[in-house]
Design an enzyme around this catalytic site. Structure first.
Site, PDB file in Angstrom:
ATOM      1  CG  HIS A 165      -9.591  -1.460  -1.479  1.00 19.94           C
ATOM      2  ND1 HIS A 165      -9.757  -0.381  -0.656  1.00 19.94           N
ATOM      3  CD2 HIS A 165      -8.560  -1.181  -2.298  1.00 19.94           C
ATOM      4  CE1 HIS A 165      -8.821   0.513  -0.937  1.00 19.94           C
ATOM      5  NE2 HIS A 165      -8.091   0.059  -1.935  1.00 19.94           N
TER       6      HIS A 165
ATOM      7  CG  ASP B 164      -1.661  -9.029  -6.400  1.00 21.73           C
ATOM      8  OD1 ASP B 164      -2.494  -8.320  -5.808  1.00 21.73           O
ATOM      9  OD2 ASP B 164      -1.937  -9.760  -7.363  1.00 21.73           O
TER      10      ASP B 164
END
Lengths: 355, 744
Positions: free
Chosen positions: B254, B619
């Site tokens: 990530h 999100d």
């Protein structure tokens, strides 16, 4: 082609006249308040004219409201200042909600710096006051500092009265950094508070004197956990320093308190102190005298801003400034002679224009 | 301040010394080649063939034995540069582990079973964002997120259906879960138990890497401190009861997706790992109790050599640091095992078939780097969630590498390459330097609170965007070799409202059938353990009990939130990085045009264009939003930032309060179809139809028309050049906001 014409027709519907804006504003419409603040911040000539019109009406209205409640102030303006990372936003987030629970309507005005190279800015304050921003009785507005002409000073003052007109009765003005902007904000608020994080003692030494002459309440933030000893040290240090100062007001002795937004301690105490301050000031009559004096300062700020604005707007003067600057830098003439020459030119331009 | 200056100076000196010493000891072969090459190059200087990578490593056109310093190594032995196991793929290839999950548990279950039948070897579950953030599907805040970017789980019953006919005693399951790790892992354990499996039979991995959530991914729930305690409790429980289960997957992926260079990704991930080790030790565990169960997760981008070197260096770095810091007794404690995923960021919405080639090359890097398992992305993922066809191609990419190419037959085939050994050394030292910086700040947990790693990564992201926008870095189909007309590709569509409705029904049913007093008791027990600062109880154990009693995921999360509170990160922003990196800060016509037009707008309208950059829904991937915010402010816009996880009405209110010209919504979570129209509706209701709404992110072309019809003015897909986007936005706001002035 059609689409283009169509858009302009559609958008004209949203053009708000000063009358509409004013109506919406005093009815407490948030969208109108937002647009009014935009209007007073505008650098557009015509809009500035509208802004002045609007502000005159607003001041008139506020005066009437004040008379209705036997000349007691209809709002309390509090300046909150501190270096970046002092915990201002975190404090306001919790403190603002506390005030709302007490039945107040809270407006928060903050300023984020504009970049000196691009002129743009990143306005992230709301993300730091998330809980407060979700309250319907809170209005938060962040403005770009926009650099030039001390724009913040002028428009922040305007924004304060607009918020009051929209029905907000506690106005929190957050300013970043400790320095120039503090002196400006002191002239706009009823009470001036400084927020200090633990561990900031040493860096602040130099500015301490300047602040101490102005401050009404020192709030030591982050008073929880490991930082407590440092908080206590800072608190005693400031208390003893303030004791030695000449007091700004005969009716109030500056205080030092500590808060933790995280554990929600000291928030009520902060308000207690502020409330006490407000009462003391109102009772002694100093509150209203201060506000009247501030109107005078407000006028002078406008005078200074606008003279400078006119001064810089003239092409001939711009050219003269550039050439004189060069000569001063190279040591060909003294700064005083250059200043005289430029000002003489300004006087001439002014008379040319009026005749 | 002085220390920084001093540091920078000594760094400069270092470089000088290195440069000189390199010149002095050039071997005869090197200098012979230099002469030949210089002749060939004619007037071009030889140095111009060197490339400075994003990591700041000098990549040379030629490497010789002079560049290799280290000793020769073998795989399966300390420091494991060549691989954690002695036989590697020669004995058994890597595990093909495709990350998947969408809509309802029934749909996902069908998909998993079909995949297992088609040659996939392990499961990897993707949960939807509501689940990640600890909300039940019936919560108002998540109306647009349920079932979109993964599967929705509310109760044990959902989990049971998810693994229906999949024996958890035999199949290893990887679960990407960090925020709501307690209820999800607990429900998995309860389902296994009800299937008849023993806890010590369970194999698989839970991501459980909260530090990187605070750094980049933002799907955390609680503040850092209690979050670390949750991890400690899971370590304590699994080391005792679930010895074959990987209790954490320390993720660099990530970070890379958020913009980190390979060196940053490597360094911060390893530094995270060290922090977790300290957490385990603080919880009273011996390092050898849990270190063998730590696993890692890397992103693999397009920088082919660098990614291979990164994996090799990672194993060496981990082994060295573990030995130095914790002196473990077991060899496995120093052995870095990893999962890899090809980069999602490298995928383009433009000419998307190119993504198949990108993914193949990235997969090859991961395999050459010696990964233990691999996920290959589907080519349509820059447009939508993968379809059945694209998922098949992605899986087959790996099967072909395993079964057709012969690549797995040789272990660590790049070893001994002068270039690869040198590059491995270089990225090793780069990362080591960065780790030292973090350690000097008191470890990763402290560094994260100070916000340093996040800012560093965001700065890299802004610079990278500028390099792509000014054409210095090529992306085929995006800034070079563009298609005249894009082909429409069929993508998977999910009816989110239907999924949500189903989930709400299921929650109702479970709540009717359960024993409410038992539920209340379990939740109170959780609160009590959370309140106890001596941490004598175990939150994970209590979560298992609560799951058994059919407490929902939202209830368990809320009980803990009552005590721990819900965290919201302080967001900070870089400024100036985009403008500086664009064309290396030289004056550039394109950028200047935008800036001039912004100035012109400011003159006419009386203020700078003001844009609210907002994220809606759950999100938390904010690379796009951050890059846009940073770049637009560099272009002269006033940029308001919306908080993460906002609802449409919150965004509308913020837009109105700040009186912006434009709202720019960034979405990657597939919630645009419900959330964006809702935002527009709210703006209309509040009388501000004039505010221009634009949307950016992963939006299937099929949805564009619908969004335009609902009032969205502009849609920007991945790979949009920022100056172009700014120009289009200026077109719109000039029309909307300044035409009225002219008409006056």
């Amino acid at each position: 082609m059609f689409a283009q014409r169509f858009t302009s027709i559609v958008s004209r519907r949203y053009v708000s006249t000063v009358v509409d804006l004013y109506k919406g504003l005093i009815n407490g419409d948030r969208g109108c308040l937002a647009k009014c603040i935009t209007l007073v911040e505008s650098t557009h000539k015509e809009k500035q004219q509208n802004a002045k019109e609007l502000l005159s009406q607003v001041l008139q209205e506020l005066k009437q409201r004040q008379q209705k409640q036997s000349n007691k102030p209809i709002s309390f303006r509090i300046g909150l200042s501190g270096s970046p990372g002092a915990g201002k936003s975190t404090f306001i987030n919790v403190f603002g909600r506390f005030l709302i629970q007490q039945g107040h309507k809270v407006a928060v005005l903050t300023v984020d710096p504009s970049s000196s190279t691009s002129g743009g800015s990143i306005l992230g304050d709301k993300t730091r006051m998330l809980d407060l921003s979700r309250e319907s009785d809170a209005y938060i507005r962040t403005s770009p500092s926009a650099g030039t002409l001390g724009g913040v000073t002028r428009t922040t003052n305007d924004a304060i009265v607009l918020c009051e007109a929209a029905g907000y009765n506690v106005i929190l003005v957050e300013t970043v950094g400790v320095g120039q902007s503090e002196f400006a904000v002191v002239d706009m608020v009823d009470m001036f508070c400084v927020l200090l994080p633990p561990g900031s003692g040493d860096e602040l030494q130099g500015m301490k004197k300047g602040i101490m002459e102005l401050v009404d309440l020192v709030i030591v933030t982050k008073a929880d956990g490991e930082l407590m000893p440092e908080v206590r040290r800072l608190q005693t240090e400031w208390l003893s320093a303030l004791r030695l100062m000449r007091r700004r007001s005969p009716n109030w002795k500056p205080k030092v308190i500590s808060v933790s937004a995280r554990t929600n301690t000291g928030i009520d105490k902060s308000w207690e102190q502020m409330f006490e301050f407000e009462n003391a000031m109102i009772k002694s009559g100093e509150f209203m005298t201060k506000r009247s004096n501030q109107l005078q300062k407000w006028m002078w700020n406008n005078v200074k801003d606008r003279i400078l604005e006119q001064f810089l707007a003239d092409d001939d003067i711009q050219k003269a400034i550039q050439s004189y600057e060069q000569r001063v830098i190279r040591g060909l003439i003294t700064p005083f002679v250059a200043a005289d020459a430029i000002l003489a030119l300004f006087a001439k331009v002014k008379t040319d224009k009026t005749t | 301040m002085y220390r920084q200056l001093f540091f920078a100076r000594s760094k400069l000196l270092n470089i000088n010394i290195n440069g000189r010493s390199q010149i002095l000891c050039l071997s005869s072969l090197q200098s012979e080649w230099s002469k030949l090459a210089t002749k060939q190059l004619k007037k071009i200087p030889l140095d111009s063939l060197n490339v400075i990578t994003h990591e700041g490593i000098k990549l040379k056109p030629l490497y010789t034995s002079e560049d290799v310093k280290g000793k020769e190594e073998i795989p399966g032995a300390y420091p494991y540069t060549r691989g954690p196991y002695p036989t590697m793929y020669a004995q058994r290839p890597w595990t093909i582990r495709q990350y998947a999950g969408f809509s309802t548990v029934e749909e996902s279950n069908r998909f998993y079973r079909a995949n297992l039948a088609a040659g996939q070897q392990g499961l990897s579950v993707a949960f939807d964002l509501a689940t990640h953030r600890g909300y039940d599907s019936d919560n108002e805040r998540v109306s647009g997120d349920v079932g979109m970017a993964g599967v929705a789980i509310d109760t044990v019953e959902d989990m049971k259906q998810l693994f229906d006919s999949i024996p958890l005693a035999n199949i290893s399951v990887s679960m990407t879960m960090n925020g709501a790790v307690l209820p999800v892992l607990a429900m998995y354990v309860v389902v296994a138990e009800e299937q008849g499996a023993k806890q010590d039979q369970l194999t698989g991995t839970i991501q459980n890497d909260i530090l990187k959530e605070f750094m980049v991914r933002n799907t955390y729930i609680y503040p850092p401190e209690p979050s670390m305690r949750i991890i400690a409790d899971i370590f304590r429980y699994t080391s005792k009861h679930m010895p074959h289960f990987n209790s954490i997957s320390i993720s660099g992926y990530h970070m890379q997706e958020a913009g980190a260079t390979a060196a940053l990704e490597l360094a911060y991930t390893i530094a995270d790992g060290l922090e977790y080790c300290r957490t385990g030790i603080k919880a009273g565990l011996n390092i050898d109790d849990f270190a063998p169960r730590l696993s890692f997760f890397w992103g693999i981008g397009m920088d082919f050599y660098m990614e291979i070197a990164k994996l090799r260096a990672a194993r060496r770095l981990w082994a060295n640091l573990m030995k130095e810091y914790f002196s473990p007794k077991k060899a496995q404690s120093m052995m870095l095992r990893c999962h890899c995923q090809t980069s999602g960021w490298s995928l383009t919405a433009q000419d998307p078939y190119n993504n198949i080639i990108r993914t193949t090359l990235e997969a090859l890097s991961a395999v050459f780097g010696g990964t233990q398992s691999l996920h290959t992305n589907s080519f349509d993922e820059a447009l939508a969630l993968p379809s059945v066809q694209s998922a098949r191609i992605a899986r087959n990419t790996q099967i072909i590498l395993q079964e057709e190419t012969g690549i797995p037959k040789v272990i660590d085939p790049w070893a001994g390459s002068y270039m690869m050994e040198s590059l491995t050394d270089e990225i090793y030292s780069k990362a080591r330097e960065l780790i030292n910086e973090v350690e000097q700040m008191g470890g990763m947990a402290k560094a994260i609170i100070a916000g340093v790693p996040k800012l560093k990564i965001e700065e890299c992201a802004a610079k990278r965007q500028a390099m792509i926008d000014d054409g210095k870095e090529t992306i085929v189909g995006v800034n070079k070799y563009k298609l005249e007309k894009e082909e429409v590709i069929q993508v998977l569509q999910i009816d989110n409202q239907q999924v949500r409705q189903q989930q709400i029904e299921k929650i109702k049913k479970v709540k009717q059938q359960r024993n409410q007093s038992k539920v209340d008791q379990c939740l109170e027990n959780l609160r009590e353990i959370a309140r106890d600062t001596s941490a004598s109880g175990n939150l994970f154990q209590a979560s298992i009990e609560a799951s058994r009693a059919r407490c929902t995921l939202g209830e368990i999360s809320q009980a803990l939130e009552d005590v721990f509170s819900r965290h919201l990160a302080d967001s900070r922003f870089v400024s100036g990085a985009y403008r500086k990196a664009f064309n290396q800060g030289k004056n550039n016509d394109e950028l200047q045009q935008v800036i001039d037009r912004v100035e012109k707008f400011a003159k006419i309208d009386g203020r700078r264009p003001r844009i609210l950059v907002a994220k809606i829904g759950q999100d938390g991937h904010d690379r796009g939003a951050k890059v846009i915010a940073s770049a637009f402010s560099d272009l002269g816009f006033d940029v308001d930032i919306g908080p993460l996880f906002a609802t449409p009405s919150e965004v509308a209110l913020q837009a109105i309060d700040a009186d912006v010209h434009i709202v720019g919504i960034s979405t990657l979570g597939a919630g645009h179809k419900t959330l964006v129209p809702e935002l527009i509706k709210k703006l209309n209701e509040l009388g501000r139809r004039d505010i221009v709404v634009t949307v950016g992110g992963v939006i299937p072309p099929q949805d564009h028309q619908q969004l335009y019809d609902q009032g969205v003015k502009l849609i920007f897909g991945p790979g949009t050049r920022i100056p172009e986007a700014a120009m289009q936005i200026l077109d719109h706001i000039e029309k909307t906001f300044t035409s009225t002035n002219k008409s006056k």
